[in-house]
Each structure stands twice: as structure tokens, then as C-alpha cells.
Enzyme design. Structure first.
Site, short mmCIF file in Angstrom:
data_model
loop_
_atom_site.label_atom_id
_atom_site.label_comp_id
_atom_site.label_asym_id
_atom_site.label_seq_id
_atom_site.Cartn_x
_atom_site.Cartn_y
_atom_site.Cartn_z
N GLY A 133 43.08 20.33 157.95
CA GLY A 133 43.16 19.54 156.74
C GLY A 133 43.87 20.25 155.61
O GLY A 133 44.40 19.61 154.70
N SER B 144 79.29 38.21 153.31
CA SER B 144 78.56 37.46 154.35
C SER B 144 77.19 38.08 154.59
O SER B 144 76.94 38.70 155.62
CB SER B 144 79.37 37.40 155.65
OG SER B 144 79.84 38.65 156.06
N LYS C 61 85.39 46.83 151.97
CA LYS C 61 85.81 45.88 152.99
C LYS C 61 87.27 45.49 152.82
O LYS C 61 88.07 45.55 153.77
CB LYS C 61 84.95 44.60 152.93
CG LYS C 61 83.48 44.79 153.15
CD LYS C 61 82.74 43.47 153.10
CE LYS C 61 82.90 42.77 151.76
NZ LYS C 61 82.36 43.53 150.63
N SER C 62 87.62 45.02 151.62
CA SER C 62 88.97 44.52 151.39
C SER C 62 90.00 45.62 151.54
O SER C 62 91.09 45.41 152.10
CB SER C 62 89.07 43.89 149.99
OG SER C 62 88.23 42.76 149.89
N VAL D 176 40.89 18.74 153.43
CA VAL D 176 40.00 19.85 153.77
C VAL D 176 38.54 19.43 153.62
O VAL D 176 38.17 18.76 152.65
CB VAL D 176 40.28 21.07 152.85
CG1 VAL D 176 39.32 22.20 153.15
CG2 VAL D 176 41.71 21.52 153.03
#
Length: 639
Positions: free
Chosen positions: A117, A546, A478-479, A37
Site C-alpha cells: 500500500g 559525453s 579531447k579536442s 497503507v
């Protein structure tokens, strides 16, 4: 400073065609300026343009006005304003974006890239360096060689730039002290030697005063080297072009204006080609001969590296965008796994195993990066053990593509060996990569032809295979719902199998934890197993949190169109937490469990699920009935 006393050729040329003709045959040098820089990169380029007579009258007037507005005192002109085009850059006095400028002298044409930079914008420097023949690395004489100086030098070398100029700037601010200059040159030379960089051409300069920019300075009688412009005009780049000796041309476009013409357009990446030459289409391996080399100005007898041409072939071969037309006896490597050096350019770290778009030339494939072998410390050049790569990190890792692609090692061809990685959800470019070599396993492992196809397996079972992907928070149900769906499918005589998240972690994925990288690998493995099961003709049900959209889409991409069915079990966090019989949420909130989805790790809900189940309005039994009706009645006819 007095008014600029001369004009660019373009101003005095009365015949534009004559002006262009004079410059058409000149060689072109692409170079960039880089460094830390406030080392004076923009000022140097502005001064270079001024001394090369490449500033028009109206630009000079605007420059003088802008210099007064930003506070430049006396008769001085702030040359940095010529290239710091963004408003934010002018306000902050730094370069953010890459600014490109074209100019020409009597000896050569130039395209110069002014690169940032600041460490935050290192990715922009990589962009500018990717096409450069030469790098001017600036060092503030008061500060010496800094970390960012080393990083930019390392990247310039890594990106195949053969010519390096070390411009020690602001020498006027240290009284033109030769000993300080020599110390800086020695420091950078030692660094260059450690990374295998060739000898840099060192020049003491003052960008503001113009010393040793276009004319030799009386302040440096001890400097017997060239001025910067002298070196830029005379450096030879033709023999150092990193391109393969054998002919290779990536196909960018198939040109089919009518039934009588079919050509393949692209830029020759290396070597040369003539009508009659035998060529091979990669990766298909089909061979043919070149019939014509077509250009807008007429057919050519030969095409060489860097020329944009259209080739016609003597045979009707399958060749499309992304393929490479190459010398038949020396084609590029084709592989789906390779080792690469990667420069990570995104604030979100690399997630090993996540699917990214890999773009190499005109070829785009889905690919994932394995955990890095190591990252490189640009100060010490030590190999650091890391699990990921963060912003501006440089590391070496193996890359796995979803299909074989043609390439050459980056050391041989910047065109065929370079690639970028793109985030599939945001479309942001997250990394640049340089291919080193194909992995041996990619050459030794081949697909085995199997006579009993997935269609035959499905027909034997009398059903169309499907993957029902249940996703939602822990405790969403879910299961429970997936289990009920499988029971109903079994009662209907369907052939199915349920992969449950907890059960899989007892065996296949027992070695994985719950970090983001491990969650991604967990889903990748499950997706591969589910794909094999659908190949066997089964209806597969998976019940996994997921949490990331990218991985769910990765699994969707593994299967034929329409076989992946995303089932979102939509349960609010408060409801899922209230159902928590295992006490996991309480442990997560107390800090006993790290990386727990919904508490200390994010969950990305599906934006457009194939089926959405609102568990606050529907019982598990009703949800299962709805799913089976939708699947069997609409998408899963008996074969």
C-alpha cells in the site's frame, strides 16, 4: 478464537491424483488486493484463506505462535502474518513485496496477490495487477478514499482489470455506520466514473472479525449485496478477457529436438487456431499454414487463448523467438514508434532520449522515450505539463524502438500491448508501459533501398570506416588530441572528419542546453550524424564530454561490431580545472553555470575503454601518435 475446526480437502484426500482431478476443471480467478497503507489488505487475505479452509494445521500453529510473538492480544489471530512473509514486513507491520497465495473452494481456484500500500512500492502493485482479472481495493472506513486509493484504482483500470470490488474495511471501528459507508462508496463511484471505470461492487467488511468475508454479517442488515467470497466465486471473467479476436501467438522458443521436427512454442495470446489455418509470421510477413498443434498430452484439433502449445508449419519459414505467429488476414501492427502510457517505477527519473531495453513478451529491443506529452494527476485527473517522469508518475509519451516490433493496443491485448523498460547499465526494471497506438510517421516513413552500399563507399576510399569517440572532462585535452590525430590521418591519405562538441552546438545542436536530457539528445544526434558519415566510408572523430556511459553505449550499438572505438582521455578533475583557460570551472563553482560536468553534474568514466590516454604521463603529441599507430596498424587496414 478456537482452533480451526476443519481441514482443507488436501489434508483428507488419500489419493492426490483424485484431489487434483477434482480441481483441474475449475475456472481460475487471479485477483489482487490493493489500497493505501494499513487498510488491512494482508489481514483480509489471511481471513479469506482461513474462512475458505485453506490453512493447514502446521500453518495455523505457526500463525498462533507468531501472533503471540508480535503482541496480538487475547484469543485473536493476526491473519496478516499469513502473507506478510518478509522479515521486514513483519517487523514494520506493512507489506513490501507482492505475496502470492493459491487456494481453492468447491466452485473455483484462486491466485491472490497481496500488494503493497505504501506509495514507495507502487511498482510492486503494478506487478501484481499486470496478470489480475479482478482487483479488491480496500478503504479504511475511518479514513475514506485517499490519494493512494485513487492511484491504485486508476492503475487497476489502466492495466485492463475489468472487475473492481470496493471493500470498505474496519467497519467495526466506526460502529457499522451506514451513512459513512455510503459516503465512501459515492466518493469512489464519482472517481470511477471520471476515469471510465465500470461500476465497482461495494462490500462493507471487517477483515479482523470476518464480517461479510465468507458469510453474511448480522452487523450489516442494510447490505443486500454478496459477501466477498460469494462474489469471487461467481464473477464471470471469460467474456471480458482483453485479447484480440484474431489468432496471435508470440513465439517463446523454437523447439528443434531433431532434424525431423521444428516447432514454435508459445502461449496463445488471443483467438483460436486449427491445423490448416493460414498464418503470417510477424514482423517478416512470410505466410504458411499450421500443420500440427502439439502438446505434451497429444495433438489438439484447436488451441485457444491462454493455452501453451507448439505449432508446426507446412513450410520452412524464418521464425524465431520474439516473432508473432498470427492470423494471415489480421496480423498485429508492426511499427518502431508508438504512443504509450508509462508508469515510472524507479527513483531515478526518466531521461528522455536515453536508451533503455524494451521488453514486450519474448521481444527485447533498444528504445528511447521522448519527453512526455503530459503526466496525470491521480486526484484531479488533470494533464500536467512535465519534462520527465519520477517515481510512481503516470504519463503519456512517444516511444522510439531501434527496429519495428509487432504489437496490439493494450486495450485489445494485455499480452501484445504491454511492455517494461529496463535500465541498460543496472538491469533494473524502471517502468511499465501500455501501448496505445502506432505513430502515423512510423507507418509513413520507410527505408529507401540505396544501390551504393557503405561497403562500396569504404572500398572507394580504400579504408575501413571507424568512429573514434574521444570522451573526458572539460579541459582534459579531447579536442587537442583529436585534432592532432586527424592531422596525422590526413597526412597518411585517410579520409576523415572531426566533429567537435563546441562546434556542433553552434549549428546542429544550437537548440540544446546542458541538462541531463539535453546532453543525452546532444549525443544521440551526434551519434546519428557520425553513423551516416561512417556509412559514407569516413573515419569520424568526435570530441565530446559525453558524460553518461549509457549514451556512449547507445552510439556503439548504432554501428557494426568493431567500428566504435572509445578513447578515454583520462585527466583528473584537479588537472582539468587547472588547465581551464575559459574560466568555466570557476563559474561553475560560483554557481554561474548550472549542470557543469564534474562539478554539479556527474561524469561516468568508461569502465573498459578501447584506448586510455593518461595525460599526466603522456603529451598530446605522443597520445595522438599512439592512437594513430593503434588504429592504422591494428584495426584499420586499407581495403
Amino acid at each position: 478464537m478456537t482452533r480451526h475446526a476443519y481441514r482443507p480437502d488436501a489434508l483428507i484426500a488419500t489419493d492426490i491424483d483424485a484431489y487434483l482431478a477434482r480441481h483441474q476443471e475449475k475456472s481460475l480467478l487471479r485477483f489482487l488486493t490493493c489500497g493505501s497503507v494499513d487498510d488491512g489488505k494482508s489481514t483480509l487475505i489471511g481471513r479469506l484463506l482461513y474462512d475458505a479452509r485453506a490453512i493447514f494445521d502446521d500453518q495455523l500453529s505457526s500463525l498462533e505462535a507468531d501472533s503471540k510473538r508480535v503482541g496480538t492480544q487475547g484469543a485473536n489471530i493476526d491473519f496478516a502474518l499469513l502473507v506478510d512473509g518478509l522479515a521486514a514486513e513483519r517487523e514494520q507491520g506493512i507489506t513490501i513485496d507482492v505475496a502470492y497465495r493459491f487456494f481453492a473452494t468447491d466452485r473455483r481456484k484462486f491466485i491472490v496477490a497481496d500488494t503493497p500500500g505504501h506509495e514507495q512500492y507502487t511498482r510492486n502493485m503494478v506487478t501484481g495487477a499486470s496478470t489480475a482479472d479482478l482487483a479488491v481495493i480496500l478503504v479504511d472506513a475511518r479514513k475514506g478514499v485517499l490519494t493512494q486509493t485513487r492511484r491504485h484504482g486508476f492503475l487497476a483500470h489502466l492495466l485492463g482489470i475489468r472487475h473492481i470490488v470496493l471493500a470498505v474495511n474496519k467497519m467495526d471501528l466506526i460502529g457499522w455506520d451506514q451513512s459513512a459507508y455510503d459516503a465512501i462508496v459515492a466518493d469512489f463511484a464519482a472517481f470511477g466514473t471520471s476515469i471510465g471505470m465500470g461500476q465497482a461492487v461495494a462490500i462493507p467488511i471487517s477483515g479482523l472479525g470476518g464480517d461479510n468475508i465468507a458469510s453474511r454479517s448480522a452487523n450489516t442488515p442494510w447490505h443486500d449485496g454478496p459477501t466477498l467470497l460469494d462474489h469471487l466465486e461467481t464473477v464471470s471473467i471469460d467474456s471480458d478477457d482483453a485479447s484480440p479476436a484474431a489468432f496471435a501467438m508470440p513465439v517463446q522458443w523454437v523447439n528443434r529436438p531433431n532434424l525431423d521436427f521444428r516447432g514454435f512454442a508459445g502461449t496463445v495470446a488471443g483467438g483460436s487456431v486449427r491445423p490448416g489455418d493460414r498464418v503470417r509470421i510477424v514482423p517478416s510477413g512470410r505466410t504458411s499454414h499450421v500443420a500440427r498443434i502439439v502438446t505434451q498430452g497429444g495433438d489438439l484439433d484447436v488451441a485457444v487463448a491462454g493455452q501453451a502449445v507448439t505449432l508446426t508449419l507446412t513450410d520452412e519459414v524464418d521464425c524465431s523467438r520474439g516473432d508473432v505467429i498470427a492470423a494471415a488476414d489480421d496480423p498485429p501492427v508492426v511499427a518502431d514508434q508508438f504512443a504509450a502510457t508509462i508508469v515510472w517505477m524507479d527513483e531515478t527519473p526518466l531521461l528522455p532520449g536515453r536508451g533503455y531495453w524494451l521488453k514486450s513478451g519474448a521481444t527485447t529491443v533498444s528504445a528511447s522515450v521522448r519527453a512526455p506529452e503530459y503526466a496525470i494527476d491521480v486526484n484531479t485527473l488533470q494533464h500536467l505539463s512535465v519534462k520527465t517522469l519520477g517515481l510512481n508518475d503516470i504519463g503519456v509519451a512517444d516511444v522510439q524502438a531501434d527496429r519495428p516490433i509487432p504489437f496490439a493496443p493494450y486495450a485489445d491485448s494485455r499480452v501484445l500491448g504491454g511492455f517494461i523498460l529496463i535500465d541498460k547499465l543496472t538491469n533494473a526494471t524502471v517502468a511499465a508501459g501500455m501501448i496505445e497506438h502506432a505513430l502515423r510517421r512510423s507507418q509513413n516513413v520507410h527505408w529507401q533501398a540505396i544501390e551504393i552500399t557503405r561497403e562500396a563507399h569504404a572500398a572507394q576510399k580504400g579504408q575501413a570506416p571507424k568512429l573514434l569517440w574521444f570522451t573526458g572532462l572539460s579541459g582534459s585535452g579531447k579536442s587537442t588530441i583529436a585534432n592532432l590525430v586527424e592531422k596525422k590521418l590526413h597526412a597518411l591519405g585517410r579520409h576523415s572528419f572531426l566533429l567537435d562538441g563546441d562546434n556542433v552546438r553552434h549549428g546542429l545542436n544550437r537548440d540544446l542546453g546542458f541538462s541531463d536530457a539535453d546532453r543525452i539528445e546532444n549525443i544521440r544526434r551526434v551519434g546519428e550524424v557520425a553513423r551516416l558519415m561512417t556509412d559514407a566510408g569516413l573515419i569520424v572523430l568526435t570530441a565530446f564530454i559525453s558524460p553518461f556511459r549509457a549514451e556512449r553505449e547507445l552510439v556503439r550499438a548504432m554501428l557494426p561490431e568493431g567500428e566504435f572505438v572509445e578513447v578515454f582521455i583520462d585527466t583528473p578533475l584537479a588537472v582539468a580545472e587547472a588547465r581551464d583557460e575559459k574560466g568555466l570551472y570557476a563559474k561553475a563553482r560560483s554557481g554561474e553555470i548550472a549542470n557543469f560536468t564534474g562539478i554539479s553534474s556527474p561524469y561516468e568514466p568508461p569502465e573498459h575503454p578501447d584506448i586510455r590516454i593518461d595525460t599526466q604521463r603522456m603529451s598530446a603529441e605522443d597520445a595522438a601518435e599512439l592512437i594513430v599507430d593503434r588504429i592504422v596498424g591494428m584495426w584499420m587496414p586499407v581495403i
